[in-house]
Design a protein around this motif. Structure first.
Motif, PDB file in Angstrom:
ATOM      1  N   ASP B  31       0.833  -1.198   0.000  1.00 32.91           N
ATOM      2  CA  ASP B  31       0.000   0.000   0.000  1.00 32.91           C
ATOM      3  C   ASP B  31       0.867   1.248   0.000  1.00 32.91           C
ATOM      4  N   SER B  63      -5.712  -1.955  -6.566  1.00 31.98           N
ATOM      5  CA  SER B  63      -6.458  -0.759  -6.922  1.00 31.98           C
ATOM      6  C   SER B  63      -6.008  -0.139  -8.241  1.00 31.98           C
ATOM      7  N   LEU B 104     -10.824   1.400  -1.727  1.00 30.46           N
ATOM      8  CA  LEU B 104     -11.904   1.563  -2.708  1.00 30.46           C
ATOM      9  C   LEU B 104     -13.269   1.662  -2.038  1.00 30.46           C
TER      10      LEU B 104
END
Lengths: 363, 549, 248
Positions: B31, B63, B104
């Motif tokens: 991340d 993502s 998300l």
């Protein structure tokens, strides 16, 4: 004294009162507007004249509804359709009177047609440059619609709430149709910006006063016509139909014919009311067809007291005066007030204000 | 109202608890890498952005596709105050609905002037498309790959063709394989080998896509100099046949689609009419406030959603019983205070309930203002189910049809299987007898009306997904709902179902010919005429008892 | 007597509601000037029979003729009334918000068209006729009272009075004495007996004593058909009738 009271033979005290008030308006309003100087507090402005005229037109519409609902039990929830058709008929005449004074200056085509790029007048606009033709159509258009609709509906024995519901559908369908530009009635915007009627400037005080007097006279005449009908034997047949329809049929009366006649007559009154309304208000658009308007007319009649004729007119004036006042002073309150009015009148005042007054005076 | 707000607070507390738990999970190293590359996008030039995008896709973060697609569609913003990057739901809205680029998930909203859009230009968008396509072709999700192939087939060049060929070699999903072969066949049409072109036309004739059809039709055109674009007559012949076949299939599918649109409109009509079929049909009460009871249901949905903004997806499901309760209680209240005094006087009932409708409208105006409230469509209801290139069905329409059938079956079950249903039928058939047998007729009246009103509320939940939630919501449906009931035959639930469905289908069948407004007018006029012929509807109540009514 | 001379002739009438046969191949006839009583348990089809004769219900099959050659099945309710069929309903329905006098005025024989009723005035003869009927039905003193103020028995009489105003050839009278006091019943039977002869009268009634007091010929209906016919004693002794009434 209940024993001597008959709904059809009251001696019409209320009616005499009502006609006196009309006469008073016809005399006083012109004087207060024309003879009293504008500076005086007693002066009646052009706005005031128009407002009175508007209330009386609504009164006439209520009269039309009361004739069929109060006397024959036919609850039409689509009467503004006839009112609007009458209004559109006279509106077409007024549009054609504008001539070259429109924004686009076309001598024949109204502005909205020029705007839509139309090259010629649709066929159904022919003749509306003549005032008598417009007068004829203000009667024929609503009358014919009522005849066809009523003939079909009553012949099939569509009664009670079923009838009410399809009259709602009728006015709703007409509203949707008139909203369409292709119909040739100005679509969304309808007709407005009228200049003059029979050569008289619609914006002058004098024309307005004359229109008001015309309204008063027409209302008085239609009232008397309705009164004559309900006091005749035919009127008693209408009563009979309202109270026991199939019983009346078994007495041999052609119930459907009675209904069609009175429905058409009522629609014509509504049409004339609309035709008087439009030149005074100066605009007609498809919003007039809105189903909710027709329901509101019924509440005027219920508030005034149905089955009395003058009660309906009084109801229309009182409710609309209250509307003008409340929407101005407390806009929030108006819809609460009118909603509560519907509920309270049906629950507690089945005979309306007039019923209340009658009960009081009899004691 | 007290009951109401209490109901609203509880889910809120729960939600806050859930939300704080999810926050505790910290960012993983992946991340962190993703975020730091993403952050570079803020200040970069257009050419740099292309390489940043490439690096983003190399992080392999889950993502990537969403973020790059957002960038492509101008939906990538950063917040001026803390420079944090967000995906937004719709570009150029105000306020912007924020979506966290990592999880998300919805991340609240922000005023548009506090956010800056990360811009793109033409060449960057081209590169981005390729990057996204490349990334997507490698996705584990077949649907994603299918979309990517479809996207690429719209702008084929050597690069994309090469990419697709490579993918075809390893692709196992048959749907994706077919889509790739169509794309490759399209590219072959431009080639010089007429046998390959003939082969390609044969492959393409199985498709039902409009793009494929148009491309094949081009083969039949003539160039300005009078020669055919396609030099080989055989290929032209095959192409003509293929175009015809595709057209035939497309017409077929579009008819199915129209039918489905009709059924979904019909479902809405059934849904709005079914409560009325109970109050009007079974009890004979003309409830003009029926539309406003639906409006209350729609506002209840809005309130429930406002109370649980983090869980829009399930808010709709929570709203259904809530709306049933709110509208149902309002119905019982109406019945006890007004309607029971007016039984047997239908015209008076009509007027009094109309008064109630005005009161309710003004009530919501006072509470929620006259402005329309926006009810969010949950993700699981948006989008469409794509059956093939010519036929796709939007989920909200599909759910409306299913929902209507569920509600309808539930009502039929209540009437057939429960004690209340038995009582209702008994009272409606012979009130005096039912009373004599010890049925509490007053209680049954109140419950019947409450049931009808509650169903109206449930219909309101559905309407909140289809139209603006405002004080006038009910008015626009009241005439339709009465027409359905009258058309179907008063007192007949099945009549309302068939009546509503056939009205919906007729409307949609007419629409392509004469337009939406005329279609609606036509249906109204047809109904008015229908009632003349059969004043008691499609399935009239029969027998002597019915005639005496 | 040939069929031509019958006042009313019903043949093979069948009416079904939802599969239930309210009339099942019903055949009966009424002579001119006759007073016929029809009895039968609930649901025997008495009211449906009247509905068919007056044009309210159309039968699935069968014929219904009135007088010389009127086919009732092809006529509207209003036409049937004009041809001379009058009906008194089971539940008295007088016009509640019209006066007694106005109720009778509406029933006056004569024009029924919209435009003519609009101009109609009561002639001296018509006024006399109304007064005469008011006397017959004993409501002279209440002529200006609303229909709604009358007692139940008075409503029944007012309705009979309205029938008299129409001066029909055939009177269909549905349960005329329901809810009446013994004195009122007695007066009603006198009234009906005086009407027979000039008019044909068909009475449907439950009250056996009343039927016995007026009947010359009685017809028993059961499940939509005639099961017995004759004078009261014969009918009461008929085993089928006993079975129907006592459920033996």
């Amino acid at each position: 004294m209940e024993t001597l009271w008959s709904p059809t033979k009251t001696g019409d005290r209320g009616g005499k009162w009502f006609l006196s008030v009309l006469a008073l308006i016809a005399v006083a309003a012109p004087i207060l507007n024309q003879a009293v100087p504008a500076s005086s507090p007693a002066h009646l402005s052009a706005y005031g004249i128009t407002l009175i005229g508007k209330y009386l037109c609504y009164g006439m519409l209520a009269l039309a509804v009361d004739l069929i609902w109060g006397y024959c039990g036919i609850l039409s929830l689509g009467h503004t359709a006839f009112f609007s058709l009458g209004g559109y008929a006279i509106g077409m005449y007024l549009m054609r009177q504008i001539g070259t004074r429109g924004v686009y200056g076309d001598p024949v085509l109204p502005d909205f047609m020029v705007f839509l790029n139309w090259k010629s007048l649709p066929w159904f606009w022919n003749g509306f440059n003549h005032f008598p033709f417009a007068l004829l159509m203000m009667v024929v258009a609503p009358g014919l619609l009522a005849l066809v609709f009523g003939w079909f509906a009553f012949r099939s024995r569509v009664t009670g709430v079923y009838f009410s519901i399809i009259t709602q559908a009728l006015t709703y369908a007409l509203m949707l149709a008139f909203f369409r530009n292709d119909m040739g009635f100005g679509g969304n915007n309808g007709f407005t910006d009228f200049k003059d009627i029979l050569g008289f400037d619609l914006h002058s005080d004098l024309t307005r006063v004359v229109l008001l007097i015309t309204t008063v006279a027409t209302l008085a005449a239609t009232y008397l016509a309705c009164r004559t009908i309900v006091e005749s034997r035919a009127g008693r047949v209408l009563h009979a139909i309202r109270d026991a329809e199939s019983r009346t049929r078994f007495l041999g009366y052609p119930v459907e014919s009675f209904k069609v006649y009175v429905f058409v007559f009522s629609a014509v009154i509504a049409g004339i009311a609309g035709a008087l309304y439009v030149p005074q208000i100066g605009i007609i658009n498809p919003g007039e067809f809105a189903p909710i308007n027709s329901i509101e007319v019924v509440i005027w009649v219920a508030v005034g007291g149905r089955g009395t004729l003058y009660g309906a007119i009084a109801g229309a004036v009182v409710v609309n005066y209250a509307k003008t006042y409340l929407t101005g002073a407390f806009p929030e309150v108006w819809l609460y007030a009118v909603g509560a009015l519907f509920v309270l009148v049906t629950l507690f005042l089945p005979r309306g204000i007039i019923g209340l007054v009658q009960t009081r005076t009899k004691r | 109202m007290r009951r109401f707000s209490m109901g609203g607070q509880w889910p809120l507390v729960l939600l806050l608890a859930v939300a704080s738990v999810t926050r505790i999970y910290a960012q993983s190293p992946k991340d962190a890498a993703f975020l730091s590359v993403l952050g570079e996008l803020r200040e970069a030039s257009y050419s740099d952005k292309a390489s940043i995008a490439e690096r983003l896709s190399q992080t392999g973060h889950s993502s990537v596709r969403v973020v790059l697609t957002a960038l492509l569609e101008d939906r990538l913003y950063y917040r001026n105050s803390d420079q944090k990057v967000f995906v937004v739901k719709t570009a150029d809205a105000d306020p912007l609905a924020l979506i966290d680029p990592l999880s998300l998930k919805a991340a609240g909203s922000a005023p548009a002037d506090g956010m800056t859009k990360i811009g793109t230009n033409n060449s960057l968008r081209h590169t981005l498309k390729m990057t996204v396509a490349h990334f997507s072709l490698g996705s584990a999700d077949a649907a994603v790959r299918l979309d990517a192939v479809h996207e690429m087939s719209l702008s084929l060049d050597e690069e994309t063709v090469a990419l697709l060929r490579k993918r075809l070699a390893v692709e196992t999903n048959s749907g994706v394989r077919k889509e790739i072969s169509i794309a490759l066949a399209l590219s072959t049409l431009d080639g010089s080998d007429s046998r390959a072109r003939l082969q390609a036309v044969a492959t393409l004739s199985d498709s039902v896509s409009q793009d494929v059809r148009n491309r094949l039709a081009l083969l039949l055109d003539k160039s300005p100099d009078g020669t055919f674009v396609e030099s080989d007559a055989k290929v032209r012949q095959a192409a003509a046949a293929a175009v015809e076949s595709i057209d035939r299939w497309r017409t077929f599918y579009s008819d199915i689609q129209t039918l489905f649109f009709g059924l979904s409109l019909g479902s809405v009509l059934v849904l709005i009419a079914i409560g009325l079929a109970i109050t009007f049909g079974v009890m004979g009460v003309i409830n003009m406030a029926h539309g406003e009871l639906m409006m209350l249901g729609a506002y209840t949905t809005y309130v429930v959603q406002t109370a649980m903004p983090e869980h829009i997806g399930i808010s709709i499901l929570v709203a259904i019983p809530a709306a049933f309760a709110v509208s149902g209680l309002m119905g019982v209240l109406m019945e006890r205070t007004i309607i029971r005094y007016l039984y047997g006087r239908p015209l008076e009932t009509l007027l009094a309930t109309f008064g109630v409708s005005l009161l309710l409208q003004q009530l919501v105006r006072s509470i929620f203002t006259a402005l329309n409230r926006s009810v969010i469509t949950p993700d699981w209801m948006s989008g469409e189910l794509k059956l093939n290139d010519a036929l796709s069905i939007t989920y909200n329409r599909l759910y409306i049809v299913i929902f209507t059938l569920i509600v309808f079956s539930a009502i039929v079950a209540v009437f057939k299987r429960t004690r209340l249903g038995l009582d209702i039928r008994a009272v409606s058939q012979n009130r005096a007898m039912a009373k004599a047998m010890g049925i509490r007729t007053e209680w049954v009246d109140a419950m019947t009306f409450g049931l009808g009103a509650g169903i109206a509320g449930v219909a309101g939940v559905a309407l909140s997904q289809l139209t603006n939630v405002g004080p006038d919501l009910g008015q626009s449906y009241i005439i339709d709902s009465f027409m359905v009931v009258v058309f179907g035959g008063v007192g007949n639930l099945w009549g309302s179902l068939i009546g509503g469905m056939s009205m919906g289908v007729t409307n949609k069948l007419l629409e392509p010919w004469i337009g939406a407004v005329l279609a609606k007018i036509f249906v109204l006029v047809a109904l008015i005429l229908f009632i003349q012929v059969r004043p008691r509807g499609l399935f009239p109540p029969r027998g002597r008892a019915a005639e005496d009514k | 007597m040939s069929a031509r001379d019958k006042k009313l002739e019903l043949e093979g009438l069948t009416v079904s509601f939802d599969g239930f046969k309210a009339l099942n191949n019903l055949t009966l006839s009424v002579d001119p000037g006759e007073l016929l009583c029809i009895i039968g348990p609930n649901g025997a089809g008495k009211t449906t029979m009247m509905d068919v004769v007056t044009g309210k219900t159309r039968p699935d099959s069968g014929t219904a003729r009135f007088g010389s050659g009127n086919n009732l099945l092809e006529m509207s309710e209003a036409e049937i009334v004009a041809a001379g069929v009058g009906r008194k309903f089971q539940k008295p329905t007088v016009f509640e918000r019209l006066t007694v006098f106005e109720n009778l005025e509406l029933a006056l024989a004569g024009t029924r068209s919209v435009l003519k009723t609009l101009r109609a005035r009561i002639s001296p003869e018509q006024d006399n006729r109304i007064n005469e009927v008011l006397g017959t039905i004993g409501l002279s003193g209440r002529r200006f009272e609303l229909g709604s103020t009358l007692a139940h028995g008075q409503k029944q009489w007012l309705e009979i009075g309205m029938l008299l105003m129409q001066d029909p050839e055939l009177l269909l009278v549905d349960e005329p004495v329901a809810g009446m006091t013994p004195q009122e019943i007695e007066r009603t039977s006198e009234l009906l007996l005086s009407l027979a002869g000039e008019h044909s009268v068909v009475v449907v009634e439950h009250d056996m004593n009343f039927v016995r007091s007026i009947a010359r010929r009685v017809i028993v209906l059961h499940e939509g058909r005639v099961i017995a016919e004759g004078d009261m004693d014969k009918v009461q002794g008929d085993p089928k009738v006993i079975e129907v009434y006592l459920g033996v």
